[in-house]
Design a protein around this motif. Structure first.
Motif, mmCIF file in Angstrom:
data_model
loop_
_atom_site.group_PDB
_atom_site.id
_atom_site.type_symbol
_atom_site.label_atom_id
_atom_site.label_comp_id
_atom_site.label_asym_id
_atom_site.label_seq_id
_atom_site.Cartn_x
_atom_site.Cartn_y
_atom_site.Cartn_z
ATOM 1 N N VAL A 127 0.653 -1.270 0.064
ATOM 2 C CA VAL A 127 -0.064 -0.026 0.033
ATOM 3 C C VAL A 127 0.861 1.166 -0.118
ATOM 4 O O VAL A 127 0.635 2.220 -0.637
ATOM 5 C CB VAL A 127 -0.948 -0.145 1.266
ATOM 6 N N TRP A 128 1.963 1.146 0.668
ATOM 7 C CA TRP A 128 2.867 2.244 0.604
ATOM 8 C C TRP A 128 3.252 2.680 -0.592
ATOM 9 O O TRP A 128 3.365 3.784 -1.163
ATOM 10 C CB TRP A 128 4.017 2.091 1.615
ATOM 11 N N LYS A 129 3.839 1.607 -1.264
ATOM 12 C CA LYS A 129 4.200 1.726 -2.653
ATOM 13 C C LYS A 129 3.239 2.333 -3.794
ATOM 14 O O LYS A 129 3.560 2.993 -4.517
ATOM 15 C CB LYS A 129 4.596 0.289 -3.065
ATOM 16 N N ALA A 130 1.840 1.684 -3.417
ATOM 17 C CA ALA A 130 1.030 2.328 -4.423
ATOM 18 C C ALA A 130 0.433 3.809 -4.000
ATOM 19 O O ALA A 130 0.231 4.533 -4.912
ATOM 20 C CB ALA A 130 -0.467 1.517 -4.134
ATOM 21 N N VAL A 131 0.608 4.208 -2.794
ATOM 22 C CA VAL A 131 0.463 5.523 -2.529
ATOM 23 C C VAL A 131 1.594 6.424 -2.785
ATOM 24 O O VAL A 131 1.247 7.476 -3.579
ATOM 25 C CB VAL A 131 0.253 5.715 -1.088
ATOM 26 N N GLU A 132 2.815 6.062 -2.775
ATOM 27 C CA GLU A 132 3.854 6.724 -3.670
ATOM 28 C C GLU A 132 3.886 6.850 -4.938
ATOM 29 O O GLU A 132 3.971 7.828 -5.518
ATOM 30 C CB GLU A 132 5.015 6.304 -3.000
ATOM 31 N N LEU A 133 3.314 5.541 -5.575
ATOM 32 C CA LEU A 133 3.118 5.699 -6.930
ATOM 33 C C LEU A 133 2.109 6.778 -7.463
ATOM 34 O O LEU A 133 2.390 7.395 -8.376
ATOM 35 C CB LEU A 133 2.958 4.320 -7.616
ATOM 36 N N ALA A 134 0.879 6.839 -6.853
ATOM 37 C CA ALA A 134 -0.262 7.454 -6.896
ATOM 38 C C ALA A 134 0.419 9.272 -6.523
ATOM 39 O O ALA A 134 -0.171 9.887 -7.486
ATOM 40 C CB ALA A 134 -1.403 7.357 -6.055
ATOM 41 N N MET A 135 1.094 9.358 -5.600
ATOM 42 C CA MET A 135 1.664 10.734 -5.543
ATOM 43 C C MET A 135 2.643 11.219 -6.434
ATOM 44 O O MET A 135 2.527 12.407 -7.180
ATOM 45 C CB MET A 135 2.093 10.932 -4.445
ATOM 46 N N ALA A 136 3.297 10.322 -7.307
ATOM 47 C CA ALA A 136 4.146 10.579 -8.306
ATOM 48 C C ALA A 136 3.454 10.817 -9.387
ATOM 49 O O ALA A 136 3.951 11.784 -10.216
ATOM 50 C CB ALA A 136 4.954 9.499 -8.514
#
Length: 135
Positions: free
Chosen positions: A67-76
């Motif tokens: 989920v952290w990775k998905a959130v960081e991806l979305a923010m990118a």
């Protein structure tokens, strides 16, 4: 902002949708003032509490790293500067990695429920066939 649609504007829109899915909230959130979801998540990220971002209906039943990775991806994806946004191909690769991590978690925990089976079926069929197209 430029009113020109291209791959980077599509990536931005996809990032907004991804944040909506992760948080279980609309693009504009009414708190004390009306705030865009990317700004809301951006304010919560430094606190390091992923649970305050993720849809509470998931009841903490997810792989935190994924989920952290998905959130960081979305923010990118919603970066103010289009040049800093990933390509849709990069987004697809990273989301597949998030999905693989989550599938491994559900299989490992023995909690391979109907939802897990549905996710696995989608990952094998739909997501594998997704390919970014040029406008």
């Amino acid at each position: 902002m430029s009113n020109r649609l291209n791959e980077k504007s599509d990536v931005y829109s996809f990032g907004v949708v991804l944040l909506e899915i992760i948080a279980g909230r609309p693009a504009f959130i009414n708190t004390h003032e009306r705030i865009h979801i990317s700004k809301w998540v951006g304010l919560l990220l430094p606190k390091g509490d992923i649970y305050s971002i993720v849809d509470p209906r998931l009841e903490r039943s997810f792989n935190v790293s994924s989920v952290w990775k998905a959130v960081e991806l979305a923010m990118a994806c919603v970066s103010k500067h289009p040049i800093n946004r990933p390509s849709m191909s990069q987004v697809l690769v990273e989301l597949k990695e998030c999905l693989a991590t989550e599938l491994a978690r559900t299989k490992q925990s023995g909690n391979h429920t109907e939802i897990g089976n549905s996710i696995e079926m989608m990952s094998q069929n739909s997501i594998a066939m997704l390919r970014p197209s040029v406008r």
